[in-house]
Design an enzyme around this catalytic site. Structure first.
Site, PDB file in Angstrom:
ATOM      1  N   GLY A  13       0.776  -1.244   0.000  1.00 37.70           N
ATOM      2  CA  GLY A  13       0.000   0.000   0.000  1.00 37.70           C
ATOM      3  C   GLY A  13       0.802   1.285   0.000  1.00 37.70           C
ATOM      4  O   GLY A  13       0.291   2.334   0.386  1.00 37.70           O
ATOM      5  N   SER A  14       2.058   1.223  -0.501  1.00 40.20           N
ATOM      6  CA  SER A  14       2.850   2.459  -0.471  1.00 40.20           C
ATOM      7  C   SER A  14       2.347   3.474  -1.501  1.00 40.20           C
ATOM      8  O   SER A  14       2.387   4.687  -1.251  1.00 40.20           O
ATOM      9  CB  SER A  14       4.336   2.172  -0.674  1.00 40.20           C
ATOM     10  N   ASN A  15       1.864   3.005  -2.645  1.00 41.11           N
ATOM     11  CA  ASN A  15       1.292   3.955  -3.613  1.00 41.11           C
ATOM     12  C   ASN A  15      -0.004   4.543  -3.083  1.00 41.11           C
ATOM     13  O   ASN A  15      -0.267   5.734  -3.255  1.00 41.11           O
ATOM     14  CB  ASN A  15       1.068   3.271  -4.967  1.00 41.11           C
ATOM     15  N   LYS A  66     -16.944 -15.411 -11.785  1.00 41.17           N
ATOM     16  CA  LYS A  66     -16.269 -14.113 -11.856  1.00 41.17           C
ATOM     17  C   LYS A  66     -17.267 -12.963 -11.778  1.00 41.17           C
ATOM     18  O   LYS A  66     -17.024 -11.927 -11.169  1.00 41.17           O
ATOM     19  CB  LYS A  66     -15.552 -14.023 -13.204  1.00 41.17           C
ATOM     20  N   MET A  91      -3.381  -6.840  -7.377  1.00 44.54           N
ATOM     21  CA  MET A  91      -2.773  -7.860  -8.226  1.00 44.54           C
ATOM     22  C   MET A  91      -3.798  -8.829  -8.822  1.00 44.54           C
ATOM     23  O   MET A  91      -3.608 -10.043  -8.843  1.00 44.54           O
ATOM     24  CB  MET A  91      -1.707  -8.628  -7.431  1.00 44.54           C
ATOM     25  N   ARG A  92      -4.893  -8.284  -9.299  1.00 41.12           N
ATOM     26  CA  ARG A  92      -5.938  -9.084  -9.970  1.00 41.12           C
ATOM     27  C   ARG A  92      -6.324  -8.399 -11.257  1.00 41.12           C
ATOM     28  O   ARG A  92      -6.291  -7.169 -11.331  1.00 41.12           O
ATOM     29  CB  ARG A  92      -7.208  -9.157  -9.114  1.00 41.12           C
ATOM     30  N   HIS A 110       1.840   0.392 -13.007  1.00 42.81           N
ATOM     31  CA  HIS A 110       2.606  -0.822 -13.309  1.00 42.81           C
ATOM     32  C   HIS A 110       4.093  -0.469 -13.323  1.00 42.81           C
ATOM     33  O   HIS A 110       4.479   0.550 -13.890  1.00 42.81           O
ATOM     34  CB  HIS A 110       2.173  -1.394 -14.663  1.00 42.81           C
TER      35      HIS A 110
HETATM   36  C1  GAR Z   1       4.081  -1.453  -7.100  1.00 44.04           C
HETATM   37  O1  GAR Z   1       5.422  -1.541  -7.506  1.00 44.04           O
HETATM   38  C2  GAR Z   1       3.157  -1.463  -8.299  1.00 44.04           C
HETATM   39  O2  GAR Z   1       3.685  -0.796  -9.405  1.00 44.04           O
HETATM   40  C3  GAR Z   1       3.043  -2.937  -8.572  1.00 44.04           C
HETATM   41  O3  GAR Z   1       2.941  -3.529  -7.293  1.00 44.04           O
HETATM   42  C4  GAR Z   1       3.639  -2.709  -6.352  1.00 44.04           C
HETATM   43  C5  GAR Z   1       2.678  -2.381  -5.236  1.00 44.04           C
HETATM   44  O4  GAR Z   1       3.320  -1.664  -4.222  1.00 44.04           O
HETATM   45  N1  GAR Z   1       1.872  -3.243  -9.363  1.00 44.04           N
HETATM   46  C6  GAR Z   1       1.847  -4.198 -10.301  1.00 44.04           C
HETATM   47  O5  GAR Z   1       2.773  -4.927 -10.535  1.00 44.04           O
HETATM   48  C7  GAR Z   1       0.528  -4.314 -11.041  1.00 44.04           C
HETATM   49  N2  GAR Z   1       0.668  -5.091 -12.219  1.00 44.04           N
HETATM   50  P1  GAR Z   1       2.460  -0.885  -3.138  1.00 44.04           P
HETATM   51  O6  GAR Z   1       1.410  -1.865  -2.623  1.00 44.04           O
HETATM   52  O7  GAR Z   1       3.462  -0.525  -2.077  1.00 44.04           O
HETATM   53  O8  GAR Z   1       1.850   0.314  -3.801  1.00 44.04           O
END
Ligand code: GAR
Length: 207
Positions: A13-15, A66, A91-92, A110
């Protein structure tokens, strides 16, 4: 009017936190009205609770079809009159009915320069391929995997001694910069999709 945002995450969840802080700092004309996760025991769930934002854990494995999973999420979003969905480490692949319901209003991040290195472990894919530059992409979500019109990208160099960890950290730093900025533009209705390209309507550049 402030956009009502649903933040979707599966892990750290950092983003999501970068976006939350940008909102708190007054940089984004929006509010996170709910957090949605597909996993119960992850940091984004804890963060949502600490921020006192309603958290919903809807696991696809709870549904035979689904479409039922999709409908369960849509039911929640309708209750909160959500305007936009932010996938931040979710991630889904969302079901087509969900994408259709919020088309042009779902953003994803991404960790590669799309269309390169879609799917899982994008940073590892970049290292294996030996590219000299990679980065991150914010894009609108369509029915594909990591496809959809590109809103913003940032480039980072790949060094010879990089590991997945060091490269991921360098990319993540840029993710935290460009995702809040893309959300800011989205909330101002400044993004327009023209054919397959995204143009910024009311502002000249992405900061
Ligand atoms: C991030 O690096 C994001 O770009 C990637 O997962 C990580 C989540 O980090 N997303 C993907 O790969 C989507 N295909 P976060 O939970 O700390 O934000």
């Amino acid at each position: 009017m402030r956009k009502r945002l649903a933040l979707f995450g599966s892990g750290r969840g950092s983003n999501g936190e970068a976006i939350y802080k940008a909102i708190k700092g007054g940089h984004i004309e929006g509010e996170i009205v709910l957090i949605m996760s597909d996993r119960p025991n992850v940091d984004i769930v804890d963060k949502g609770r600490a921020w006192q934002i309603p958290v919903y854990v809807i696991e696809p494995t709870m549904y035979a079809q689904k479409e039922d999973w999709s409908q369960a999420m849509l039911d929640v979003l309708v209750t909160y009159t959500v305007d936009g969905v932010l996938l931040a480490g979710y991630m889904r692949i969302l079901p087509p009915t969900f994408v259709q319901a919020y088309r042009e209003n779902i953003l994803n991040i991404h960790p590669s320069l799309l269309p390169a290195f879609t799917g899982l472990e994008a940073q590892k894919q970049a290292l294996v391929k030996g590219v000299k530059y990679t980065g991150c992409t914010i894009h609108f979500v369509d029915e594909g995997m990591d496809t959809g019109p590109i809103i913003a990208q940032a480039v980072v160099p790949v060094y010879e001694d990089d590991t997945v960890d060091t490269l991921s950290t360098r990319i993540l730093h840029e993710e935290h910069r460009i995702y809040p900025e893309a959300v800011r533009l989205f909330c101002k209705d400044a993004l327009e999709i023209v054919e397959s390209r995204v143009v910024i309507k009311k502002e000249a550049t992405i900061r």
